[in-house]
Write an enzyme that holds these catalytic residues in place. Structure first.
Site, mmCIF file in Angstrom:
data_model
loop_
_atom_site.group_PDB
_atom_site.id
_atom_site.type_symbol
_atom_site.label_atom_id
_atom_site.label_comp_id
_atom_site.label_asym_id
_atom_site.label_seq_id
_atom_site.Cartn_x
_atom_site.Cartn_y
_atom_site.Cartn_z
ATOM 1 N N ARG B 15 56.046 48.357 25.948
ATOM 2 C CA ARG B 15 57.003 47.300 26.271
ATOM 3 C C ARG B 15 56.573 45.984 25.630
ATOM 4 N NH1 ARG B 15 57.015 42.341 28.814
ATOM 5 N NH2 ARG B 15 55.629 43.142 30.470
ATOM 6 N N HIS B 220 47.263 37.337 29.032
ATOM 7 C CA HIS B 220 47.423 37.248 27.576
ATOM 8 C C HIS B 220 46.230 36.490 27.011
ATOM 9 C CE1 HIS B 220 51.557 38.796 26.828
ATOM 10 N NE2 HIS B 220 51.580 38.711 28.147
ATOM 11 N N CYS B 251 55.508 37.579 24.277
ATOM 12 C CA CYS B 251 56.843 37.547 24.874
ATOM 13 C C CYS B 251 57.793 36.865 23.901
ATOM 14 C CB CYS B 251 56.771 36.778 26.192
ATOM 15 S SG CYS B 251 58.373 36.407 26.890
ATOM 16 N N ASN B 260 48.437 40.818 25.036
ATOM 17 C CA ASN B 260 47.641 41.009 26.252
ATOM 18 C C ASN B 260 46.208 41.373 25.906
ATOM 19 O OD1 ASN B 260 50.524 41.884 26.733
ATOM 20 N ND2 ASN B 260 49.778 41.638 28.824
#
Lengths: 309, 309
Positions: B15, B220, B251, B260
Site C-alpha cells: 500500500r 516514516h 504519502c 516507512n
C-alpha cells in the site's frame, strides 16, 4: 540515561567516501567538497588517507588534497594512516593536525587484508610507533579497534570479552615499555555488526576495567541499526562520534560494508535531544548535495535528502 | 527499559510503496510482490487502499489485487480506507480481514488534503462509523492519529498535549454516544517529525490518561531518526509496529515525506534484542529484491541491501 551536553564530531566523508567509490575524482573535486564541509564547521575533518596508491588509487592525491584545502583554524584537519610510513608521509605535508593513532582490529583476517599486519606485530611495535609519534612532536593519542562488533570475513560477532582481551594485551605492552596509555579508544564497527546490546556491553566493559578519557564510536550502517547504535552510545554518555556527510563510505577491504552513519542525521538527532554540536546543519546539507551531484546517485543521508526537496 | 518479548508487524509495502511511486504497476506485479511478502509471514499485510481512483490512480485496481493474492491463513490481509465508502468497497471484496479504523490527524491541513475532512466532522461521525462497522459485523477497533509528531504543511512539531487534547475529544464523543472506546491507537508519524523525546512523551502521556489495549507506531524516516524512534518505542514496551519492506513508501498527500522504516531493518534490530517476530527475514529480503528490480532503483532497506551482495 545520561546524554552528553555536547558531542565532538569527526567528519569522515572525504576519506570514507572517496575511498569507497569506484570512480576516481580529481583532487580539485575533493578540495571543493572539503571546503564546503569546512563551512559546516565540524570539530574535525579527516580529509584523506595516506595509504598505498597501488592498492587504493582513489587516495593517490592525498598530499595534494591536504595542501590545497582552505583551512578554518577552528577545525582540526586530520588524515588516516595505517602504518608509520603513511603517518610520516602525512606529517611531511606540514598542514595537518594528525593525532597519534594505532589501528588494531579484533578480526585478524580483516587486519591482514586492510593493514597487512597482525595484532601481535602491532603490539610489539608500540614502542616504535610511540617513537615515531615523538619524532613528529606528537604523543600516542589513541587506539582504533576495527571490526569491534563483528567481521564479514570471519562471519561472526565479537563480544565485549573479545574486545577486553585485546585491550589488555595492548595496555600490558604499554605498561611494560613504560609508555603512557592512550587517552582515546575508537570502537570502529567497520562492517556494521553493531547492535544496541553489543554497543552498550562494549562501553560498560571498557569503563569497568580501563580509564580511557574518551571512548568514541565509528559506526557503519550495514544492517539498518547504525543510528540506533549511535543513540545507545548517546544514552551511555558517549560524546565523540565519527560520521560521514551523506552517509558516504565503506572500506575497500571490508566486503559488503555500507557507509557510515550520515553526519546530518546524527546532528539532527542530537538537536532533538538538545545535545549540542559545532555543526551548521544547513551548510552540511549543501555539502551533501554537492557530493550527490558529483557522484550522480542518491546518498544515504535522510535529512539532507529531505532538505533537497 | 521493558522490551516486549514479541512484536506484531503490519507490513505496509504494497500500500505505502505503490501509492507513492510515480509509475503505475500492473495488478499482477503487485500480486506477485504480495505473494512474496506472504512467504515472509508477517502478522498482517495491508495489501492496498480503497481511495478515489481519480486522485490516487496507483490504487485503482484495489479490489482486483485483494482478490487475486494467495491468502495464507496465518496472515491478516487488510486495506487502508479513509471514509465509509472506501471501507464498504473494501468489505465488498469479501476477501479481506479489515479492522474498524477511523483516521484522524493532528494537522487539520493534512487531514483536509488527505481525507477531505476535519477532526470535528470525523468526531461527529463516530456513531455513523460504528454503525457502518457493525453492518459489516465489525467493531470499532482503532484510531489512527496521522501527523502525530508534526506536519510539513504546518511546518511544526506537535506535542503530547496536542495529541491528548484530540484523543479527549474523540473519547468524550464515544462516551456521550454510549460507544465502547477503541482498543488500539496508532501513532502515525506520517511525515517523519518524530524524535526520541516526542515518541516517549506521546506514549507516556497516553498511558497516563487512557486505557488503550494497544499503542502502535507507524514511523516514516524522513530525517534519519525512524529506526531510533522505533527503538525508543521498544524501550517503552511498544509491541505493534507498521513497517514497509525495503522502506518503500510515502504519502501522495504528504509533501517531502520519505518511506516507512524498513521491515527488514526492524526485524534485524529485534533479533539483536532477542525480541521475537513472526517474520522469515530471508524471505522478506527476497521480496525486497523483487521490489527493487520492479522499481529499478535501490530501496532504503539496509539489511536487504546487505543481503543482496
Amino acid at each position: 540515561m545520561t546524554f552528553p551536553t555536547k558531542i565532538y564530531i569527526r567528519e569522515l566523508a572525504p576519506r570514507e567516501g572517496f575511498q569507497a567509490l569506484p570512480t576516481i575524482f580529481s583532487a580539485q573535486q575533493k578540495v571543493d567538497f572539503i571546503d564546503l564541509l569546512s563551512k559546516a564547521t565540524p570539530d574535525e575533518i579527516e580529509v584523506t588517507s595516506f595509504v598505498r596508491a597501488d592498492l587504493v588509487p582513489q587516495m593517490a592525491d592525498a598530499a595534494e588534497v591536504a595542501i590545497k584545502i582552505k583551512k578554518n583554524p577552528t577545525i582540526c584537519y586530520s588524515s588516516l594512516y595505517l602504518n608509520q610510513r603513511g603517518f610520516l608521509e602525512s606529517e611531511k605535508t606540514g598542514v595537518l593536525q594528525n593525532r597519534g593513532w594505532i589501528h588494531f582490529a579484533i578480526s585478524e583476517t580483516f587486519l591482514q587484508k586492510n593493514s597487512n599486519t597482525s595484532n601481535s606485530a602491532l603490539i610489539e611495535s608500540i614502542p616504535s610507533w610511540v617513537e615515531c609519534f615523538r619524532d613528529c612532536s606528537k604523543n600516542w593519542h589513541g587506539i582504533v579497534i576495527s571490526t569491534v562488533f563483528g567481521c564479514n570475513y570471519e562471519n561472526r560477532h565479537y563480544s565485549a570479552d573479545d574486545l577486553i582481551k585485546l585491550i589488555r594485551k595492548i595496555m600490558n605492552k604499554a605498561r611494560q615499555a613504560g609508555i603512557d596509555p592512550p587517552s582515546e579508544i575508537s570502537l570502529a564497527d567497520t562492517m556494521g555488526w553493531g547492535s544496541p546490546t553489543l554497543v552498550r556491553d562494549g562501553i560498560l566493559a571498557l569503563r569497568a576495567e580501563f580509564n580511557f578519557k574518551i571512548i568514541s564510536l565509528h559506526l557503519h550502517d550495514t544492517r539498518g541499526s547504525g543510528m540506533v547504535n549511535a543513540y545507545v552510545g548517546l544514552e551511555e554518555g558517549i560524546d565523540r562520534f565519527d560520521a560521514s556527510c551523506g552517509g558516504l563510505g565503506g572500506c575497500p577491504f571490508a566486503k559488503n560494508a555500507a557507509g557510515n552513519i550520515p553526519t546530518e542525521d546524527l546532528v539532527y538527532l542530537c538537536q532533538t535531544l538538545k545535545i549540542k554540536t559545532s555543526i551548521d546543519l544547513d551548510a552540511l546539507c549543501r555539502a551533501a548535495h554537492f557530493a550527490e551531484k558529483l557522484i550522480g546517485a542518491p546518498l544515504n543521508g535522510k535529512y539532507s535528502r529531505y532538505k533537497n526537496h
